[in-house]
Motif scaffolding. Structure first.
Motif, PDB file in Angstrom:
ATOM      1  N   LEU A   1      76.384 -68.675 -41.635  1.00 13.38           N
ATOM      2  CA  LEU A   1      76.525 -67.414 -40.912  1.00 13.38           C
ATOM      3  C   LEU A   1      77.958 -66.910 -40.990  1.00 13.38           C
ATOM      4  O   LEU A   1      78.217 -65.761 -41.379  1.00 13.38           O
ATOM      5  CB  LEU A   1      76.108 -67.600 -39.450  1.00 13.38           C
ATOM      6  CG  LEU A   1      76.411 -66.428 -38.520  1.00 13.38           C
ATOM      7  CD1 LEU A   1      75.475 -65.271 -38.805  1.00 13.38           C
ATOM      8  CD2 LEU A   1      76.311 -66.850 -37.053  1.00 13.38           C
TER       9      LEU A   1
ATOM     10  N   ALA B   1      79.735 -63.314 -34.711  1.00 10.94           N
ATOM     11  CA  ALA B   1      79.592 -62.698 -36.030  1.00 10.94           C
ATOM     12  C   ALA B   1      80.008 -61.234 -35.993  1.00 10.94           C
ATOM     13  O   ALA B   1      80.592 -60.718 -36.961  1.00 10.94           O
ATOM     14  CB  ALA B   1      78.159 -62.836 -36.522  1.00 10.94           C
TER      15      ALA B   1
ATOM     16  N   TYR C   1      70.973 -62.068 -39.197  1.00  8.34           N
ATOM     17  CA  TYR C   1      71.528 -63.417 -39.056  1.00  8.34           C
ATOM     18  C   TYR C   1      70.484 -64.515 -39.258  1.00  8.34           C
ATOM     19  O   TYR C   1      70.830 -65.653 -39.566  1.00  8.34           O
ATOM     20  CB  TYR C   1      72.159 -63.585 -37.670  1.00  8.34           C
ATOM     21  CG  TYR C   1      73.262 -62.605 -37.372  1.00  8.34           C
ATOM     22  CD1 TYR C   1      74.224 -62.288 -38.317  1.00  8.34           C
ATOM     23  CD2 TYR C   1      73.352 -61.988 -36.116  1.00  8.34           C
ATOM     24  CE1 TYR C   1      75.241 -61.381 -38.033  1.00  8.34           C
ATOM     25  CE2 TYR C   1      74.368 -61.090 -35.824  1.00  8.34           C
ATOM     26  CZ  TYR C   1      75.301 -60.789 -36.776  1.00  8.34           C
ATOM     27  OH  TYR C   1      76.312 -59.902 -36.491  1.00  8.34           O
TER      28      TYR C   1
ATOM     29  N   VAL D   1      78.876 -63.516 -43.401  1.00  7.31           N
ATOM     30  CA  VAL D   1      79.288 -62.289 -42.715  1.00  7.31           C
ATOM     31  C   VAL D   1      80.582 -61.727 -43.315  1.00  7.31           C
ATOM     32  O   VAL D   1      80.670 -60.514 -43.585  1.00  7.31           O
ATOM     33  CB  VAL D   1      79.420 -62.528 -41.197  1.00  7.31           C
ATOM     34  CG1 VAL D   1      80.176 -61.373 -40.531  1.00  7.31           C
ATOM     35  CG2 VAL D   1      78.043 -62.671 -40.556  1.00  7.31           C
TER      36      VAL D   1
ATOM     37  N   VAL E   1      76.283 -66.452 -31.753  1.00  5.97           N
ATOM     38  CA  VAL E   1      75.922 -65.857 -33.047  1.00  5.97           C
ATOM     39  C   VAL E   1      76.154 -64.349 -33.033  1.00  5.97           C
ATOM     40  O   VAL E   1      76.833 -63.791 -33.910  1.00  5.97           O
ATOM     41  CB  VAL E   1      74.449 -66.167 -33.386  1.00  5.97           C
ATOM     42  CG1 VAL E   1      73.971 -65.302 -34.549  1.00  5.97           C
ATOM     43  CG2 VAL E   1      74.288 -67.640 -33.733  1.00  5.97           C
TER      44      VAL E   1
END
Length: 453
Positions: free
Chosen positions: A369, A63, A357, A373, A59
């Motif tokens: 997510l 991201a 997040y 983003v 994550v």
């Protein structure tokens, strides 16, 4: 934790050089916020038993890389478009270089604001402060002002239909915030171009900050300060045609100002009725606001099945715009608000912040997510490219005002979902409307040649 912290720092370095060392670019701000938080979390990794799960690493790293790449390709598109326009205009013999070396001081006019207009705005802000205090004390009957502020804040954040302040106080807050940004821009402009500071503009900004503090939120104070720094930096870069420069002084200055703000955070918390839950050590207290987000996100990803079932679509991501939609489309929201459980690890208080997040993962899982983003990246880069293109504005450009809010949201992304909470909200729409009013009220109706976008 060390590999994760190093990865976040490497993403920041990559963003810095991909964006021509431009520290105000969205990619640098976004990746820098997580690199800063990651390094701080590393210092407390042993105390917090912080060993991020593979999902947490995916994550944070995935991201971060996605944000940097999306902004980079959008920047390439705008750079190609500007270069094409420059060549096209150049063939007609009418080109004015995009990268001009400087803006002549004599071409910049000193903004003149009638004293009665400044006095009227100051008077409105003072009345707003007094009315806000009255409304807070009316709800927190028998409480001190600090305790009443904290009580109202809890009611406002964690419940949708709780015992909150009247709508008029919210309007006052939004007007005060809009004044803080608007006159903060004028302060930065006159300090840069004319090496002076208007006392009335300074008073207006201070009163705007006081109003936000009465709402129990120190973050909005930080947002206004970040916006003023953004204005000053971008105007200074515009003076030099956005040519590559040495950023050492700006970085050192930013670190010094940031350190001072962080040092007064515990004292401001006491004034607002928020007890120091992290003990007597100031660094432990600050760690809750800077590094604990990564540990809390890791706890969430280890314990929850994402996305989390909810009665409302996007309940955490779009928490500030959903009540508006509920009124427009006539549906009822559950009395839920933000779901941010407080965390304790090894006897250490870690607060209830989980990075930006958390909301995406809570509502939509991994696909959300890696979809939201790029949305953040696209909007942020678009407005950054807009302010780069604006030359010698005669009014307060709306692109500057909007991007200053985006900057604060990106800088605080390590903390919480500031982007969608702050930008996608009815309050922000109202603030923009107040900006339009202030531009007309201060500078009149003549929009010709103002470059006011």
């Amino acid at each position: 934790m060390l590999p994760l912290a190093v990865s976040l720092v490497l993403i920041l370095i990559a963003a810095y050089f991909l964006n021509n060392r431009e520290i105000m670019s969205p990619a640098v701000l976004f990746s820098g916020s997580f690199a800063f938080s990651g390094v701080w979390a590393l210092a407390y990794a042993q105390k917090w038993f912080l060993e991020p799960s593979p999902l947490t690493v995916i994550v944070l790293v995935g991201a971060g890389i996605e944000f940097v790449l999306v902004t980079f390709f959008i920047h390439l598109f705008f750079r190609f478009t500007r270069a094409k326009q420059t060549r096209s205009v150049g063939r007609t013999g009418q080109v004015e270089s995009f990268t001009h070396s400087s803006i002549k001081k004599e071409s910049i006019q000193t903004p003149t604001i009638a004293m009665w207009k400044s006095a009227l705005i100051i008077g409105v802000l003072l009345i707003g402060i007094l009315y806000t205090i009255y409304s807070i004390k009316k709800i927190g009957v028998g409480m001190s002002l600090a305790d009443a502020i904290y009580y109202v804040r809890v009611q406002t954040i964690f419940t949708i239909n709780g015992n909150t302040l009247p709508r008029s106080v919210s309007i006052i807050r939004n007007f005060s915030l809009s004044c803080g940004f608007f006159f903060g821009y004028l302060l930065a402009r006159e300090r840069l171009y004319f090496h002076k500071i208007s006392i009335t503009n300074f008073i207006i900004v201070i009163l705007a900050v006081v109003t936000t503090l009465l709402m129990g939120d120190r973050t909005e104070m930080v947002v206004v300060l970040i916006a003023i720094f953004c204005f000053y930096y971008c105007l200074a870069r515009d003076q030099k045609g956005w040519l590559r420069q040495k950023n050492g002084k700006f970085i050192v200055g930013t670190l010094i100002v940031g350190a001072l703000i962080l040092l007064v955070f515990p004292e401001i918390a006491k004034l607002l009725g928020r007890e120091n839950d992290a003990g007597l050590n100031s660094f432990d207290y600050l760690s809750v606001y800077i590094g604990a987000e990564i540990k809390n996100l890791d706890i969430f990803l280890r314990s929850a099945s994402i996305p989390v079932p909810s009665l409302v679509w996007g309940s955490q991501t779009f928490v500030n715009i959903l009540p508006w939609f509920a009124k427009i489309f006539n549906f009822t929201l559950p009395n839920q608000g933000l779901i941010l459980p407080f965390q304790m690890v090894n006897g250490e208080y870690l607060g209830n912040v989980y990075t930006t997040y958390y909301a995406f993962l809570y509502d939509f899982g991994l696909w959300g997510l890696f979809t939201l983003v790029p949305v953040m990246a696209t909007i942020s880069q678009f407005f950054f490219e807009r302010i780069v293109a604006i030359k010698k504005p005669k009014r307060v450009p709306y692109s500057f005002l909007i991007y200053s809010n985006i900057v604060s949201a990106l800088v605080l992304s390590f903390f919480s979902n500031k982007f969608f909470e702050q930008i996608f909200s009815r309050s922000f729409v109202l603030i923009i409307m107040f900006w339009v009013f202030l531009n007309i009220f201060i500078f009149g109706f003549n929009f010709r040649g103002s470059h006011n976008t």
